[in-house]
Design a protein around this motif. Structure first.
Motif: not given
Ligand SMILES: Cc1ncc(COP(=O)(O)O)c(C=O)c1O
Length: 385
Positions: A64-72, A74-80, A262-270
């Motif tokens: 459920l949570a990952l579906k809620s961010v799919l439309s975002d 296009n943005f990098y994840p919050e780094d870290g 590395a920068p941005f090494n984990t995705s926003v969905v994960s």
């Protein structure tokens, strides 16, 4: 000249360009892909019991949570990944700055090696254990020191005895992959007393949530020494496809690990899915029930079949066919089951759903009727650990 020409015994002239440390590496072999088996055997349905994924599926709260961010995306994840780190910190009784995230535990382990291991250092790990430990040692130009398991379990005393002034890092997979065995709190306590301060100890706890025989607390060691705990959302939370894991360590250790990330090494969905999975108590109960019932079923079947196995603290079982495992593996493929053959006569089998487990046993019975046994010693025992 093509890349496949043989030059001076190398498969290609490009070998001369490579970092010499990587040349002896045999790339990590993951479980046979479902699509390949489907094509090879013309089968519609394939059951993969080869990579220790969760038979209960992903946490529904994570989905459920990952579906809620799919439309975002296009943005990098919050780094870290501060929100996830805060959630983990609450759960583990540490601060967010005691945590670093990685693209799976695999990347976290790589970050540890990048941060601490230099060419010429010694890296101690067990055999058989997670092959990535040795590959990381090779990549960094270190010397791998391999300590055999004793009775399918990490021999922590022998690992401590192998420490020299050159030792930089010790990997301990607890529970161990592929045997599913664990080392307990008392053994860990005695082991750490033998490890000098110049050695980093990384406890890989990828399967720790499956341990039911004893509550193991390794976090308490990170305050006093260079101990790092590595965990993952791939196994118990059922998010292997998203690739997210983490490490817990003292703040000064995390500061060093951050330098090698590395920068941005984990995705926003994960990040959002992992955070949501932390509160999924129902999924946790279902996973425990499925895996524990599956293990009980498989143990009983292995006993009937006369196969030795190591009682497991994880979501897979290590079984000894006492016959060449490769033909058994191939024959099981033709029945639509992918397992993981290893060590000549053994295999690691992931616990599946009840239907998958019974299907596997039906196929195994059929296959073993055809397969010659390597010896006539008594069989069907739980290997004592
Ligand atoms: C002991 C151990 N550590 C780490 C991993 C990798 O975990 P991840 O999927 O988080 O990279 C595995 C996966 O098989 C494993 O068995």
């Amino acid at each position: 000249m093509s890349a496949y020409d043989t030059t001076n015994g190398y498969p290609s002239p490009y070998y001369r360009l490579a970092n010499p440390s990587i040349l002896p590496i045999i790339p990590y072999k993951s479980g046979k892909p479902i699509s390949e088996v489907q094509k090879e055997f013309g089968l519609e349905s394939i059951v993969k019991l080869a990579s220790n994924e969760n038979p209960a599926g992903p946490s529904p709260l994570a989905l459920l949570a990952l579906k809620s961010v799919l439309s975002d995306i296009n943005f990098y994840p919050e780094d870290g990944g501060i929100e996830l780190k805060r959630g983990l910190a609450d759960k583990c009784g540490v601060s967010a700055n005691n945590i670093i995230l990685g693209h799976g535990a695999t990347e976290v382990l790589e970050i540890i090696v990048r941060a601490f291991v230099c060419p010429g250092d010694e890296v101690i790990s067990a055999h058989p254990s997670f092959p990535w430990f040795q590959i990381l040692g090779q990549m960094s130009g270190a010397k791998n020191v391999i300590v055999p398991l004793r009775e399918h379990t990490h021999d922590l005393k022998a690992m401590a005895d192998s420490i020299t002034s050159e030792t930089k890092l010790i990997f301990v997979a607890n529970p161990n992959n592929p045997t599913g065995t664990k080392v307990g709190q008392d053994e860990i306590e005695s082991f750490l007393k033998l490890v000098p301060d110049h050695v980093v100890v990384a406890f890989d706890e990828a399967y720790i949530e499956y341990v039911t025989s004893e509550q193991i607390d390794t976090i308490k060691y990170v305050w006093r020494r260079p101990v790092i705990i590595v965990r993952t959302f791939s196994k118990f939370p059922g998010l292997a496809g998203l690739r997210i894991g983490y490490a817990i360590a003292g703040r000064q250790m995390v500061e060093l690990l951050e330098k090698a990330r590395a920068p941005f090494n984990t995705s926003v969905v994960s990040q959002v899915a992992a955070l949501a999975s932390l509160d999924d108590h129902e999924h946790r109960e279902r996973t425990h029930r499925l895996v524990n019932e599956g293990k009980t079923f498989l143990y009983a079947q292995f006993k009937e079949l006369g196969l030795d196995y190591a009682p497991s603290e994880a979501n897979f079982v290590f079984v000894d066919f006492r016959a060449d495992a490769e033909p058994i593996f191939n024959a099981l493929l033709s029945h639509g089951f992918i397992i993981r053959p290893m060590l000549k006569t053994c295999a690691r089998i992931t616990i599946g759903t009840p239907e998958q487990n019974s299907g596997l046993i039906r196929a195994l019975r059929a296959v073993l009727r055809e397969a010659p046994s390597a010896d006539s010693a008594p069989k069907g025992r739980a290997i004592t650990v």
